[in-house]
Design a protein around this motif. Sequence first.
Motif, PDB file in Angstrom:
ATOM      1  N   GLU A 190       1.019   4.265  -2.760  1.00 23.60           N
ATOM      2  CA  GLU A 190       0.923   5.692  -2.446  1.00 23.60           C
ATOM      3  C   GLU A 190       2.103   6.470  -3.031  1.00 23.60           C
ATOM      4  O   GLU A 190       1.974   7.651  -3.336  1.00 23.60           O
ATOM      5  CB  GLU A 190       0.842   5.906  -0.941  1.00 23.60           C
ATOM      6  CG  GLU A 190      -0.504   5.547  -0.357  1.00 23.60           C
ATOM      7  CD  GLU A 190      -0.623   5.868   1.110  1.00 23.60           C
ATOM      8  OE1 GLU A 190       0.407   5.872   1.835  1.00 23.60           O
ATOM      9  OE2 GLU A 190      -1.756   6.132   1.557  1.00 23.60           O
ATOM     10  N   ARG A 191       3.257   5.800  -3.188  1.00 24.06           N
ATOM     11  CA  ARG A 191       4.442   6.445  -3.760  1.00 24.06           C
ATOM     12  C   ARG A 191       4.447   6.368  -5.284  1.00 24.06           C
ATOM     13  O   ARG A 191       5.390   6.815  -5.912  1.00 24.06           O
ATOM     14  CB  ARG A 191       5.712   5.804  -3.204  1.00 24.06           C
ATOM     15  CG  ARG A 191       5.982   6.129  -1.746  1.00 24.06           C
ATOM     16  CD  ARG A 191       7.357   5.650  -1.302  1.00 24.06           C
ATOM     17  NE  ARG A 191       7.616   4.250  -1.566  1.00 24.06           N
ATOM     18  CZ  ARG A 191       7.350   3.239  -0.737  1.00 24.06           C
ATOM     19  NH1 ARG A 191       6.799   3.486   0.438  1.00 24.06           N
ATOM     20  NH2 ARG A 191       7.641   2.009  -1.065  1.00 24.06           N
TER      21      ARG A 191
ATOM     22  N   VAL B  28      -7.202   2.605  -1.465  1.00 23.97           N
ATOM     23  CA  VAL B  28      -5.981   2.385  -0.671  1.00 23.97           C
ATOM     24  C   VAL B  28      -6.309   2.550   0.812  1.00 23.97           C
ATOM     25  O   VAL B  28      -5.937   1.715   1.640  1.00 23.97           O
ATOM     26  CB  VAL B  28      -4.849   3.342  -1.105  1.00 23.97           C
ATOM     27  CG1 VAL B  28      -3.673   3.265  -0.146  1.00 23.97           C
ATOM     28  CG2 VAL B  28      -4.386   3.033  -2.523  1.00 23.97           C
ATOM     29  N   GLU B  29      -7.020   3.613   1.157  1.00 21.27           N
ATOM     30  CA  GLU B  29      -7.382   3.844   2.565  1.00 21.27           C
ATOM     31  C   GLU B  29      -8.278   2.735   3.108  1.00 21.27           C
ATOM     32  O   GLU B  29      -8.141   2.329   4.264  1.00 21.27           O
ATOM     33  CB  GLU B  29      -8.040   5.218   2.736  1.00 21.27           C
ATOM     34  CG  GLU B  29      -7.049   6.345   2.693  1.00 21.27           C
ATOM     35  CD  GLU B  29      -5.914   6.206   3.716  1.00 21.27           C
ATOM     36  OE1 GLU B  29      -6.176   5.942   4.906  1.00 21.27           O
ATOM     37  OE2 GLU B  29      -4.751   6.357   3.304  1.00 21.27           O
TER      38      GLU B  29
ATOM     39  N   ARG C 192       2.160   4.174  10.304  1.00 19.84           N
ATOM     40  CA  ARG C 192       2.304   3.564   8.976  1.00 19.84           C
ATOM     41  C   ARG C 192       3.732   3.654   8.586  1.00 19.84           C
ATOM     42  O   ARG C 192       4.416   4.564   8.605  1.00 19.84           O
ATOM     43  CB  ARG C 192       1.439   4.253   7.937  1.00 19.84           C
ATOM     44  CG  ARG C 192       0.008   3.813   8.035  1.00 19.84           C
ATOM     45  CD  ARG C 192      -0.608   3.898   6.654  1.00 19.84           C
ATOM     46  NE  ARG C 192      -1.980   3.631   6.604  1.00 19.84           N
ATOM     47  CZ  ARG C 192      -2.963   4.386   7.036  1.00 19.84           C
ATOM     48  NH1 ARG C 192      -2.724   5.493   7.617  1.00 19.84           N
ATOM     49  NH2 ARG C 192      -4.194   4.041   6.875  1.00 19.84           N
TER      50      ARG C 192
ATOM     51  N   LEU D 166       0.824  -1.207   0.000  1.00 16.00           N
ATOM     52  CA  LEU D 166       0.000   0.000   0.000  1.00 16.00           C
ATOM     53  C   LEU D 166       0.860   1.260   0.000  1.00 16.00           C
ATOM     54  O   LEU D 166       0.557   2.224  -0.712  1.00 16.00           O
ATOM     55  CB  LEU D 166      -0.945  -0.013   1.205  1.00 16.00           C
ATOM     56  CG  LEU D 166      -2.071  -1.042   1.131  1.00 16.00           C
ATOM     57  CD1 LEU D 166      -2.748  -1.186   2.481  1.00 16.00           C
ATOM     58  CD2 LEU D 166      -3.073  -0.675   0.056  1.00 16.00           C
ATOM     59  N   LEU D 167       1.934   1.251   0.775  1.00 12.01           N
ATOM     60  CA  LEU D 167       2.834   2.407   0.788  1.00 12.01           C
ATOM     61  C   LEU D 167       3.487   2.591  -0.581  1.00 12.01           C
ATOM     62  O   LEU D 167       3.652   3.726  -1.052  1.00 12.01           O
ATOM     63  CB  LEU D 167       3.890   2.251   1.881  1.00 12.01           C
ATOM     64  CG  LEU D 167       3.355   2.358   3.313  1.00 12.01           C
ATOM     65  CD1 LEU D 167       4.441   1.986   4.313  1.00 12.01           C
ATOM     66  CD2 LEU D 167       2.799   3.741   3.592  1.00 12.01           C
TER      67      LEU D 167
ATOM     68  N   THR E 228      -8.350   3.697  -6.366  1.00 13.57           N
ATOM     69  CA  THR E 228      -8.257   5.110  -6.040  1.00 13.57           C
ATOM     70  C   THR E 228      -7.606   5.302  -4.670  1.00 13.57           C
ATOM     71  O   THR E 228      -7.450   4.326  -3.919  1.00 13.57           O
ATOM     72  CB  THR E 228      -9.669   5.722  -6.009  1.00 13.57           C
ATOM     73  OG1 THR E 228     -10.390   5.102  -4.935  1.00 13.57           O
ATOM     74  CG2 THR E 228     -10.407   5.518  -7.326  1.00 13.57           C
ATOM     75  N   PRO E 229      -7.280   6.526  -4.305  1.00 10.47           N
ATOM     76  CA  PRO E 229      -6.789   6.769  -2.941  1.00 10.47           C
ATOM     77  C   PRO E 229      -7.777   6.279  -1.874  1.00 10.47           C
ATOM     78  O   PRO E 229      -7.365   5.782  -0.820  1.00 10.47           O
ATOM     79  CB  PRO E 229      -6.603   8.290  -2.893  1.00 10.47           C
ATOM     80  CG  PRO E 229      -6.278   8.650  -4.313  1.00 10.47           C
ATOM     81  CD  PRO E 229      -7.155   7.729  -5.142  1.00 10.47           C
TER      82      PRO E 229
END
Length: 117
Positions: free
Chosen positions: A38-39, A95-96, A117, A34-35, A91-92
């Motif tokens: 996000e990157r 992810v959340e 996190r 997940l990180l 989408t973001p």
Amino acid sequence: MLDDLARFYAENGDVLEYFGPEAIEHLETITHALLALERGAHPDAEVATLFRAFHTLKGAAYTVGCPTIGDFAHRVEDLLVAVREGRRRFTPATVEAVFASADAVRHDGRPVDTEVR
């Protein structure tokens, strides 16, 4: 769900001795994927990693008699399949939602620290 998990964890300390480290390993894999997303990592590879981690966690949970985690992981798998098949965008918010799912599985009867996190 959190009450069911707290009860399972309280009643199955012996199971947690071997299931806990395996679950933590899968949850760490999920967090890293997940990180990476996000990157800006390539979603296909990370979604595949997420799916495998949730799939394996699901099987391990059912094996030790924890259908709460197994059923929950299965629902996350369904979400990831929809993403993989293009029926849903990653989408973001997705992810959340997956982060929140991993946090819920980590819950051990204490408040979940969502800032870590």
